[in-house]
Scaffold this active site. Structure first.
Site, PDB file in Angstrom:
ATOM      1  N   THR A  49     -17.385  21.330  34.722  1.00 56.27           N
ATOM      2  CA  THR A  49     -16.552  22.293  33.929  1.00 56.27           C
ATOM      3  C   THR A  49     -15.032  21.859  34.147  1.00 56.27           C
ATOM      4  OG1 THR A  49     -18.004  24.263  34.213  1.00 56.27           O
ATOM      5  CG2 THR A  49     -15.899  24.646  33.832  1.00 56.27           C
ATOM      6  N   TYR A 141     -24.943  16.909  44.103  1.00 55.57           N
ATOM      7  CA  TYR A 141     -24.774  17.714  42.781  1.00 55.57           C
ATOM      8  C   TYR A 141     -26.005  17.278  41.895  1.00 55.57           C
ATOM      9  CZ  TYR A 141     -22.552  19.340  38.668  1.00 55.57           C
ATOM     10  OH  TYR A 141     -22.262  19.923  37.413  1.00 55.57           O
ATOM     11  N   LYS A 171     -26.287  21.366  45.262  1.00 59.69           N
ATOM     12  CA  LYS A 171     -26.088  21.960  43.911  1.00 59.69           C
ATOM     13  C   LYS A 171     -26.963  21.657  42.887  1.00 59.69           C
ATOM     14  CE  LYS A 171     -22.252  22.881  40.556  1.00 59.69           C
ATOM     15  NZ  LYS A 171     -22.979  22.822  39.409  1.00 59.69           N
ATOM     16  N   THR A 173     -28.257  22.036  39.350  1.00 57.09           N
ATOM     17  CA  THR A 173     -28.165  22.673  38.057  1.00 57.09           C
ATOM     18  C   THR A 173     -29.305  21.992  37.150  1.00 57.09           C
ATOM     19  OG1 THR A 173     -25.806  22.821  38.428  1.00 57.09           O
ATOM     20  CG2 THR A 173     -26.453  22.509  36.157  1.00 57.09           C
ATOM     21  N   GLY A 196     -27.287  26.658  39.974  1.00 54.30           N
ATOM     22  CA  GLY A 196     -26.090  26.291  39.007  1.00 54.30           C
ATOM     23  C   GLY A 196     -26.508  26.323  37.583  1.00 54.30           C
ATOM     24  N   ASP A 198     -26.414  29.680  35.283  1.00 49.80           N
ATOM     25  CA  ASP A 198     -25.829  31.063  35.254  1.00 49.80           C
ATOM     26  C   ASP A 198     -26.930  31.642  34.224  1.00 49.80           C
ATOM     27  OD1 ASP A 198     -23.734  29.558  36.201  1.00 49.80           O
ATOM     28  OD2 ASP A 198     -22.446  30.318  34.871  1.00 49.80           O
ATOM     29  N   GLU A 199     -27.472  31.172  33.158  1.00 51.26           N
ATOM     30  CA  GLU A 199     -28.362  31.599  32.343  1.00 51.26           C
ATOM     31  C   GLU A 199     -29.570  32.113  32.815  1.00 51.26           C
ATOM     32  OE1 GLU A 199     -28.331  27.546  31.052  1.00 51.26           O
ATOM     33  OE2 GLU A 199     -26.985  28.643  32.262  1.00 51.26           O
ATOM     34  N   SER A 215     -19.797  28.242  35.876  1.00 49.65           N
ATOM     35  CA  SER A 215     -18.747  28.264  34.980  1.00 49.65           C
ATOM     36  C   SER A 215     -18.230  29.429  34.370  1.00 49.65           C
ATOM     37  CB  SER A 215     -18.622  27.293  33.691  1.00 49.65           C
ATOM     38  OG  SER A 215     -19.796  27.391  32.886  1.00 49.65           O
TER      39      SER A 215
END
Length: 313
Positions: A49, A141, A171, A173, A196, A198-199, A215
């Site tokens: 981001t 990450y 992290k 994602t 990581g 959000d949805e 983000s």
């Protein structure tokens, strides 16, 4: 090194630019105030981001220094610096700079041009960078959609466990919930697993996630606080409804071209971070007008973050 597990929402801030494309570091104190006011517990700076891969090493150092300065009087607000991954040498230099500035932790992703051929090779890269800052928590990450490196993270934990003293966690994602749960439970939960995506935060909460990096926490933190609170009260109907609102909001990112849409969300709540650098495409004027209508349609003002202070120029 015993890791301190992080809790709550950790925002992945946008890197602010002037219209000229130069860094606008004067925005960062107000950016920190925005996050703090809305209950965000930390910042993962210069990541995806934050356009870390589009910044020079000098610029990443400047961004790191600016966030360190803005948050120095607030040790409970955890700042993590993303180092990159392609140049090990640059990552080491930036890690040392972050350590000198008093940043809480650093993070590193897999090299994505010359990719590691195995988990063992990836662990060797991690070990070399982590050794440069042995007193700092070090996070890997995991974002295979961008790096193209998709090893199972449980295999990575098994490879680094007991060999990298400051390896604190990952992290995460990605969407592999089987792998994520195995990592959460590895060595009785020794490693900090930060979600990581959000949805689908609700699904991660069910598995035991306590900290998330995202983000959309920049501009919609109240939505996620409500989601987490509902989950902790076992009010799953409300939690599912809030997750759906998150999904409806995040769909606008795809509708209007991707990651740069996030900076339009930020302008909507009152913090102008400029535009994204090439090769990312920014919205045109017509798209901005349509975007504003879509924000009304999804009632964004009902759950957006509130800007607390007068902005710097």
């Amino acid at each position: 090194m015993s890791s301190q597990h992080l809790n709550g929402l950790i925002a992945a801030p946008f890197t602010p630019f002037h219209a000229s494309g130069e860094l606008n570091l004067a925005v960062i104190p107000d950016y920190y105030a925005l996050l703090k006011t809305n209950g965000v517990t930390g910042a993962f700076i210069a990541g995806s981001t934050g356009e870390g891969v589009s910044l020079s090493l000098k610029e990443k150092k400047q961004v790191t220094t600016a966030w360190a300065s803005a948050t120095r009087q607030d040790p409970e607000f955890r700042v993590m610096c993303f180092l990159g991954g392609t140049s090990i040498t640059d990552c080491i230099e930036l890690a040392k700079h972050a350590h000198q500035e008093g940043i809480f932790a650093v993070s590193f992703t897999a090299p994505f041009y010359f990719k590691p051929s195995s988990v063992k090779q990836l662990a060797a890269c991690i070990a070399e960078v982590a050794a440069a800052v042995p007193d700092m928590p070090f996070y890997y990450y995991h974002i295979p959609v961008l790096t193209g490196v998709g090893f199972s993270m449980i295999d990575l934990l098994q490879e680094v466990d007991g060999h990298i003293s400051n390896f604190a966690g990952i992290k995460y994602t990605h969407e592999d919930f089987m792998d994520f749960l195995s990592c959460l439970r590895f060595q009785q939960g020794r490693y900090d697993m930060l979600w990581g995506r959000d949805e689908n935060m609700l699904s991660a909460l069910v598995l035991g996630a306590k900290g998330s990096v995202g983000s959309t926490f920049n501009y919609a933190a109240p939505l996620y606080h409500k989601l987490i609170d509902a989950f902790e009260r076992n009010d799953l109907e409300t939690a599912r409804a809030e997750q759906q609102r998150s999904i409806d909001m995040i769909r606008l990112l795809g509708k209007y071209g991707g990651i740069a849409t996030g900076k339009m969300f930020m302008k909507t709540i009152g913090l102008d971070c400029g535009e994204f650098r090439l090769p990312v495409r920014n919205m045109n004027l017509e798209e901005r007008q349509l975007f504003t209508r879509d924000l009304e349609r999804i009632s964004f003002q009902d759950y957006c973050s509130r800007y607390p202070v007068a902005k710097h120029s």
